[in-house]
Scaffold this motif. Structure first.
Motif, PDB file in Angstrom:
ATOM      1  N   ALA A 120      -2.606  31.519  62.723  1.00 35.92           N
ATOM      2  CA  ALA A 120      -1.926  30.980  61.543  1.00 35.92           C
ATOM      3  C   ALA A 120      -0.603  30.318  61.910  1.00 35.92           C
ATOM      4  O   ALA A 120      -0.230  29.308  61.324  1.00 35.92           O
ATOM      5  N   GLN A 121       0.098  30.859  62.906  1.00 30.46           N
ATOM      6  CA  GLN A 121       1.390  30.307  63.310  1.00 30.46           C
ATOM      7  C   GLN A 121       1.279  29.339  64.486  1.00 30.46           C
ATOM      8  O   GLN A 121       2.220  28.627  64.785  1.00 30.46           O
ATOM      9  N   ASN A 140      -4.948  35.035  52.201  1.00 32.75           N
ATOM     10  CA  ASN A 140      -3.572  34.612  52.472  1.00 32.75           C
ATOM     11  C   ASN A 140      -3.407  33.864  53.786  1.00 32.75           C
ATOM     12  O   ASN A 140      -2.280  33.520  54.148  1.00 32.75           O
ATOM     13  N   PHE A 141      -4.494  33.590  54.477  1.00 31.48           N
ATOM     14  CA  PHE A 141      -4.419  32.831  55.728  1.00 31.48           C
ATOM     15  C   PHE A 141      -3.975  31.412  55.400  1.00 31.48           C
ATOM     16  O   PHE A 141      -4.489  30.783  54.481  1.00 31.48           O
ATOM     17  N   SER A 142      -2.999  30.900  56.127  1.00 32.13           N
ATOM     18  CA  SER A 142      -2.357  29.636  55.752  1.00 32.13           C
ATOM     19  C   SER A 142      -3.140  28.383  56.144  1.00 32.13           C
ATOM     20  O   SER A 142      -2.768  27.285  55.752  1.00 32.13           O
ATOM     21  N   LYS A 143      -4.216  28.547  56.874  1.00 29.75           N
ATOM     22  CA  LYS A 143      -5.015  27.393  57.315  1.00 29.75           C
ATOM     23  C   LYS A 143      -6.447  27.534  56.800  1.00 29.75           C
ATOM     24  O   LYS A 143      -6.846  28.613  56.379  1.00 29.75           O
ATOM     25  N   LYS A 188      -7.486  19.517  54.314  1.00 29.38           N
ATOM     26  CA  LYS A 188      -6.594  20.574  54.792  1.00 29.38           C
ATOM     27  C   LYS A 188      -6.445  20.561  56.307  1.00 29.38           C
ATOM     28  O   LYS A 188      -5.488  21.082  56.841  1.00 29.38           O
ATOM     29  N   ASP A 191     -12.529  28.954  52.764  1.00 27.69           N
ATOM     30  CA  ASP A 191     -12.567  27.640  52.117  1.00 27.69           C
ATOM     31  C   ASP A 191     -13.982  27.080  52.022  1.00 27.69           C
ATOM     32  O   ASP A 191     -14.274  26.295  51.125  1.00 27.69           O
ATOM     33  N   GLU A 233       0.390  26.096  66.209  1.00 25.75           N
ATOM     34  CA  GLU A 233       0.136  24.713  65.795  1.00 25.75           C
ATOM     35  C   GLU A 233      -1.072  24.095  66.486  1.00 25.75           C
ATOM     36  O   GLU A 233      -1.582  23.067  66.045  1.00 25.75           O
TER      37      GLU A 233
END
Length: 195
Positions: free
Chosen positions: A2-3, A33-36, A182, A57, A5
């Motif tokens: 998630a962090q 809650n995973f940001s990707k 996304k 997703d 890049e």
């Protein structure tokens, strides 16, 4: 991932018959809650597996006659061994402290009272309500009521009842999902998680 890049998203490669209701919502929250972007790629995803991956997703099912998804249902097994033990000549007695009259009232040695049965039924019904809520929110209103009865579905039916998005075949590249809005950086690798 998630962090990091370097990764644009994650693929959950699932093959699960499910699990228990106690820890699954916590793992489902991590997916939610995973940001990707997250893709659930599965050939078999049942019960708690559906709960955990509901917020992915995309839901891709392998196009196979053995692929299945579903079992959105809650069950509790209660066994009473009293009669079996009696037939073996074993007699059990439970002695509770006077200040602990309700200690372990639900156990495999005493008859299940109507009150205890109602308590277990309430627990199962509450777990089912939570299960359905997570799946419905995760699939954003796409899940039909017939998907919530505990039934398993083959690929086409899983899509029809809203549990899955599309069929995955060897002809469909696994990197196709990188074209989602996304996932902008198509040069980035995908982080794959195999539970």
């Amino acid at each position: 991932a998630a962090q990091d890049e370097r990764y644009v998203g994650a693929v959950l490669k699932t093959n699960t018959g499910g699990g228990t209701a106690d820890g699954a919502p916590i793992l489902a929250a991590a997916v939610e809650n995973f940001s990707k972007p997250i893709l659930n790629w599965t050939n078999y995803c049942a019960s708690a597996g559906v709960l955990v991956t509901a917020h992915a997703d995309e839901q891709w099912m392998e196009d196979s006659s053995t692929s299945q998804m579903g079992s959105v249902g809650t069950i509790l097994f209660y066994q009473n061994y009293a009669e079996s033990l009696k037939q073996q000549g074993i007699k059990w007695e439970i002695i509770r402290a006077q200040k602990s009259p309700d200690k372990a009232r639900i156990n495999p040695l005493e008859e299940l009272t109507a009150e205890a049965r109602a308590e277990l039924q309430a627990v199962v019904d509450a777990a089912q309500k939570e299960f359905e809520g997570i799946v419905k929110r995760g699939r954003m209103g796409k899940v039909k009521s017939e998907a919530l009865t505990g039934k398993m579905f083959g690929p086409k039916d899983a899509i029809a009842v809203g549990l899955a998005c599309l069929l995955y075949t060897w002809r469909r590249p696994s990197t196709e999902w990188l074209h989602w809005p996304k996932a902008q950086n198509k040069q980035s690798p995908i982080f794959i998680i195999k539970p």
